[in-house]
Design an enzyme around this catalytic site. Structure first.
Site, PDB file in Angstrom:
ATOM      1  N   PHE A 212       6.777   3.332 -19.841  1.00  9.79           N
ATOM      2  CA  PHE A 212       6.722   3.408 -18.579  1.00  9.79           C
ATOM      3  C   PHE A 212       8.387   3.807 -17.935  1.00  9.79           C
ATOM      4  CE2 PHE A 212       2.767   1.825 -18.091  1.00  9.79           C
ATOM      5  CZ  PHE A 212       2.816   1.809 -16.818  1.00  9.79           C
TER       6      PHE A 212
ATOM      7  N   CYS B 209       5.676  -0.309   3.545  1.00  7.12           N
ATOM      8  CA  CYS B 209       4.988  -1.224   2.790  1.00  7.12           C
ATOM      9  C   CYS B 209       5.587  -2.462   2.754  1.00  7.12           C
ATOM     10  CB  CYS B 209       4.942  -0.333   1.273  1.00  7.12           C
ATOM     11  SG  CYS B 209       4.124  -1.472   0.040  1.00  7.12           S
TER      12      CYS B 209
ATOM     13  N   CYS C 140       5.140  -4.784  -1.628  1.00  7.89           N
ATOM     14  CA  CYS C 140       5.710  -4.549  -3.032  1.00  7.89           C
ATOM     15  C   CYS C 140       6.271  -5.492  -3.515  1.00  7.89           C
ATOM     16  CB  CYS C 140       6.700  -3.327  -2.944  1.00  7.89           C
ATOM     17  SG  CYS C 140       7.250  -2.500  -4.405  1.00  7.89           S
TER      18      CYS C 140
ATOM     19  N   THR D 230       7.955  -5.168  -6.693  1.00  7.05           N
ATOM     20  CA  THR D 230       8.532  -4.332  -7.965  1.00  7.05           C
ATOM     21  C   THR D 230       9.998  -4.087  -7.441  1.00  7.05           C
ATOM     22  OG1 THR D 230       6.723  -3.257  -8.478  1.00  7.05           O
ATOM     23  CG2 THR D 230       8.591  -2.266  -9.361  1.00  7.05           C
TER      24      THR D 230
ATOM     25  N   GLU E 203       2.475   7.588 -10.877  1.00  4.56           N
ATOM     26  CA  GLU E 203       1.895   6.612 -10.160  1.00  4.56           C
ATOM     27  C   GLU E 203       2.789   6.692  -8.690  1.00  4.56           C
ATOM     28  OE1 GLU E 203       2.061   2.655 -11.903  1.00  4.56           O
ATOM     29  OE2 GLU E 203       0.393   3.181 -13.333  1.00  4.56           O
TER      30      GLU E 203
ATOM     31  N   HIS F 235      -1.728  -6.730 -17.360  1.00  7.22           N
ATOM     32  CA  HIS F 235      -0.354  -6.788 -17.982  1.00  7.22           C
ATOM     33  C   HIS F 235      -0.046  -8.353 -17.344  1.00  7.22           C
ATOM     34  CE1 HIS F 235       0.243  -4.824 -14.263  1.00  7.22           C
ATOM     35  NE2 HIS F 235       1.480  -5.198 -14.004  1.00  7.22           N
TER      36      HIS F 235
END
Length: 228
Positions: free
Chosen positions: A25, A46, A49, A51, A134, A222
């Protein structure tokens, strides 16, 4: 061009059509739908999120050329497979990956298409990688990518309307699945929105997939098994 990368790590893909596949990744810094700072979340396009894509981490950095970044990705694949090999012994799957199976890199973010270009994809191809992205779909994807996963966000323009998989975080106000199901993608996934209502969102996604078989359920495996 300089590439700014939050982190590069070896793991298994945890969601979507490639779930379970060994991958590097490469998480690019920056996004065009949110600054990544909590004080800006309420004003972001958004707002869900989860991340961290701000700046660079200890296994990321700033790379002055496509070749330099591709070398870093390649070292991560080789090092990750070697560690797995040492844990599993001779004749392991990791040894097979180095010898025959195509290497796989997932370019993610943030929004990776703010930085990915044909030069970087070419350098990764030269090192034997299948290159996936992605993306939130607000920018056109380079033609030479091998796998395109688009995750539309309510309130954002959808520019990339073709690809391999469309993975819709569900539910989103003003982004119902039926808005996207006629687009030119091979796979259509609903992924329950994570957070305080994960269980309820998962039930809703399951119910929708049962009633609309074109859609398949994507779970973030994951997180369930503790992978990065």
């Amino acid at each position: 061009m300089t590439y700014t990368v939050k982190e590069i790590f070896y793991t298994l893909q945890g969601e979507g059509a490639q779930t379970g596949r060994a991958a590097v990744f490469c998480r690019f810094s920056g996004c065009n739908l949110w600054s990544g700072r909590e004080e800006d979340r309420s004003r972001a396009v958004c707002q869900f999120c989860d991340t961290d894509f701000v700046g660079t981490g200890p296994d990321g950095g700033r790379f002055s050329s496509a070749a330099e970044l591709a070398d870093a990705v390649n070292r991560c694949w080789t090092g990750g497979a070697s560690r797995a090999d040492s844990n599993e012994g001779a004749g392991s799957r990791a040894d097979s990956a180095r010898g025959g199976d195509r290497k796989y890199v997932v370019c993610t973010g943030g929004e990776p298409l703010l930085q990915i270009d044909e030069k970087l994809i070419n350098e990764l191809h030269q090192r034997g990688f299948e290159v996936a992205v992605e993306t939130n779909g607000t920018r056109p994807a380079p033609k030479s990518l091998d796998w395109i996963c688009v995750s539309p966000k309510a309130g954002a323009p959808l520019v990339q309307t073709t690809g391999n998989e469309l993975k819709l975080v569900y539910p989103q106000d003003n982004a119902p699945p039926e808005k996207f199901e006629q687009l030119a993608f091979r796979h259509f996934f609903l992924q329950p929105m994570d957070g305080a209502d994960t269980a309820a969102n998962t039930e809703r996604a399951i119910e929708y997939c049962l009633r609309h078989p074109r859609w398949r359920l994507s779970i973030q495996t994951h997180k369930l098994v503790g992978l990065r």
